[in-house]
Design an enzyme around this catalytic site. Structure first.
Site: not given
Lengths: 383, 383
Positions: B83, B209, B326, B330
C-alpha cells in the site's frame, strides 16, 4: 550526476531449488555481495522481482528482504519491469546514489519460479505481455517471440539452423560458470533435433527458467579505495509499445537501440569500444535483434556474427560470456542482476576459460517483455 | 541533491469503475497531471501499483502506461511497496530528477481492485503481509491490524468509541472532495453500531478499497517559472519487520518515526512547523499510531487529538483534510499519490471548505503493510 561504482557482487547457482525458500535464495546473493564489498550495512535496498506476488503470494519484497538479511530500519523497495526487473532495480539504486541522498545501496534481483507447475509459470510469464490485446487472444510469451522469429527468417532469408551458433556459444561458455543452470555442450545437430516449443522456437532456442538471485553493492565512486574501481559509465532505459503487433517494425528493437545510444553517449564510447556484451538471449532471435539494434551488425545480419564465430571468446564481440539466459538460466526478475554481476566478473578478470582478454568496457542489456522495456548499462574498469 | 518541484497534479474519482479499464483509469490521472503541468512529454514515467499482476494479470505497468498515454520510447518503470507503492514511486522519481539524469518525470499511482470478488481481493491484499509466517496461519490483513488495535486499547485504556473522531473527521472532510469515494457524514452512534469486520475493527474503522489513480509531474525546482512553487522539502523511506509479531513493540510505528525524523531534518522543520498531515488511516488505529510516531502526541495519547478536536480543519494538526483513506478511499497502490496530490491542493489553496488557512508546509505519509514500509514526504510552498 555523481559517479557510482560497484563495490561488491554475489550470486547463487540457478536451478530448481525446492529445498530453499524465496527468502533464502535472495538472502544468499545479498550476503555474498555484502561480504564481497566488505560492508555490513547499506542505506537502501532495491529488489528486482517479477513473479513473487503470483507465484509466492508475497508482495513488498523490498522490506521482506531488508527484514530477512538484517537491514532493519533501512529504506527498501521493489522494482518490476517484467524480465527487465533486475536492471530496473539497478538503475533505481543508481539514481538514488547519484542524487546524493543515498550513500550506499544493495541491489538484489531474485526469482523463485519452479515450485509451480509449468502451465502456471507459463501463465505467470504472460503477464509481461499485453493482457488485454495479446494474452486475451490465447498467445503465450514464447508464442509472441515465435511470430517475430518466423517473420525475421522470412524477411531476411535465414534458416532455423543459422541461429544455432547463439545457443552453442551460450552453452559452451556456461560450461565454465559454476553458477549456470545448464552444463551441457550442444551441437548444430542437437540444436536442430531439439523438441519444438512454438514453431520455429525449439527447446534449444529458448532459455530455461530457474530459481536464483544475483546482487551488487554500489557506492559513490569517490569512496572506493580499492586499486581496481569498476564504475557505471552509462545507464539508460527506454520503452516500446507493450504489444508487439503495435510496432511498425516488430523486428527492430527500438528500446534497445535508444537505451544503447543514450548509454554510449553517457559513457562517451561507441560499439567499437565495447569488449563484450551480456545480451538478453531469452530466445535465440533476441540475440540477433539485440546485436543489430546496438550497432554491432546491420539489420538482418546479426546472425552473421554467430556464423562467423565473432560472438565467442576471442571474437569481435563476445556475447553471453557466462552462458547468457540460454545456459546460465533465466530466473526472470533476477536476470538483469546476473548480467551486471557477470560484467563485473569479466572486468575483474575472474572468468578463467571464458575470460575476455583485457576486458575494460562491458555492456549488460536487460529486456522486459517482448522488447517493451530495455535497459542498457555500460560498466568500465579504471585499470 | 538538486531541489525538485511539483509542476502538475491529476486524479480520478475513486469508486467501482467497472466501465473503465486499468489503462483508462491510470491514463485519466496521467493526462490530468500533464495538462495541469502544461507539458506534453516527460523524460521518465514511474508507476506505483500493488495488485495488477494478481487482479488484472498485467505486469510491467510502467511500459504499459507509457504506451497507453503516448510516452513512446521514454523510460518507464513500476515500483511496488504494497500500500506504500504510490509514495515509493514518487520517491524513485524524485531520486531520478534529483540525480540530474532525468529532467522531468510523471508519477502515477494506480489501482483497479473492484472487478474481483471480495474474498479474492482480501487474499490479494494479504500479499502485503508475511506469506510464510502470517498469512500461512490464516490471518487476513485486517485481522493483523485488529490484533494491534486490541492490544493498544488494552495497554492504554481506550475504548472503541474513542477512535470515532478519526473516522468522523475523515468522512466530514470527504464531503467537500469531489474525488472521494464516500460522501456520507457519520456520527459516534453510527460508528459504534457499524458492522464488525475483525473485532474490534468495524466497517467504519476500516477504509474502503476502490479503483482510482492519482498523478504528479515533477521537475528540477530551478525550472519552475510559476509564481507559486511547491517543492519537495523532505523525503525519506524506512522499514520495520514485515511480520508484526517480530516487533518488540507492535504499537510503535518505528518506520513512521524514522522516515518522519529524516524528512524533518532534510526539510529543516519540526512537528510544530507542520500545517496539516495527510496520514495513512487504513484503519482508525493507524491514525493514532501515526500521530504518535511523527511527534504530534505522546505514546498512547494520539487519540486525544481526535477527542480534543485538534485534527479537524482549524485544529492544531488537521489530518486527512480531503477524506483520508477512510472516506476518500484506499485504492492501495494509488493512495500514496492521492496524498501527494492532496498536499499540493492544500498548498495551492484549492480546498474550499476544508482549506487549511495559510497552509505552507504539509506532510504526506504512506504505509506499506502493517507499518512495514513507511515513506514520509514534506512539501513546501514558496509563497
Amino acid at each position: 550526476m555523481r559517479k557510482v561504482a560497484i563495490l561488491g557482487i554475489g550470486q547463487t547457482k540457478i536451478g530448481e531449488h525446492w529445498e530453499k525458500s524465496l527468502r533464502e535464495i535472495g538472502g544468499d546473493a545479498a550476503f555474498a555481495a555484502m561480504q564481497d564489498a566488505g560492508i555490513e550495512k547499506v542505506d537502501s535496498l532495491f529488489v528486482g522481482n517479477m513473479l513473487s506476488p503470483i507465484v509466492s503470494g508475497q508482495n513488498q519484497l523490498g522490506t521482506f528482504f531488508a527484514d530477512w538479511i538484517g537491514l532493519w530500519k533501512q529504506e527498501a523497495v521493489k522494482i518490476e519491469a517484467a524480465c527487465g526487473s533486475g536492471a530496473a532495480a539497478f538503475r533505481a539504486a543508481l539514481m538514488a546514489v547519484a542524487s546524493g541522498d543515498v550513500e550506499s545501496a544493495l541491489v538484489v534481483g531474485v526469482e523463485k519460479m519452479t515450485d509451480k507447475a509449468g502451465r502456471d509459470v507459463t501463465a505467470a510469464l504472460a503477464t509481461a505481455a499485453d493482457a488485454d490485446y495479446e494474452v486475451e487472444q490465447g498467445v503465450s510469451f514464447v508464442g509472441i517471440n515465435a511470430l517475430v522469429m518466423r517473420r525475421y527468417m522470412h524477411e531476411f532469408g535465414w534458416k532455423h539452423e543459422h541461429f544455432a551458433p547463439f545457443s552453442i556459444n551460450a552453452h559452451a561458455n556456461a560450461m565454465h560458470n559454476p553458477y549456470a543452470r545448464l552444463h551441457e555442450k550442444i551441437t548444430v545437430e542437437k540444436f536442430e533435433k531439439s523438441a519444438m516449443v512454438a514453431t520455429p522456437i525449439n527447446l534449444l532456442d529458448a532459455s530455461p527458467i530457474g530459481d536464483g538471485a544475483a546482487a551488487a553493492v554500489i557506492v559513490p565512486a569517490e569512496k572506493v579505495t580499492k586499486k581496481q574501481r569498476i564504475t557505471v559509465a552509462g545507464s539508460a532505459s527506454a520503452t516500446d509499445t507493450i504489444a508487439v503487433h503495435s510496432r511498425k517494425d516488430p523486428m527492430f528493437l527500438q528500446a534497445a537501440y535508444l537505451s544503447a545510444k543514450q548509454a554510449y553517449e553517457m559513457a562517451g564510447v561507441s560499439p567499437t569500444d565495447i569488449d563484450f556484451f551480456e545480451l538478453h538471449d531469452a530466445f535465440s532471435i533476441m540475440s540477433t535483434l539485440s546485436l543489430e539494434a546496438c550497432g554491432f551488425a546491420e539489420r538482418g545480419q546479426g546472425i552473421r556474427l554467430g556464423l562467423d564465430n565473432e560472438i565467442s571468446i576471442g571474437g569481435r564481440i563476445p556475447v553471453c560470456t557466462r552462458g547468457g539466459l540460454k545456459a546460465r538460466g533465466h530466473p526472470v526478475g533476477a536476470t538483469g542482476m546476473y548480467q551486471i554481476v557477470e560484467v563485473v566478473q569479466q572486468l575483474r578478470g575472474e572468468c578463467d576459460k571464458t575470460q575476455v582478454d583485457g576486458a575494460r568496457i562491458g555492456i549488460a542489456q536487460n529486456i522486459g517483455g517482448s522488447g517493451a522495456t530495455i535497459l542498457t548499462h555500460i560498466l568500465k574498469s579504471d585499470v
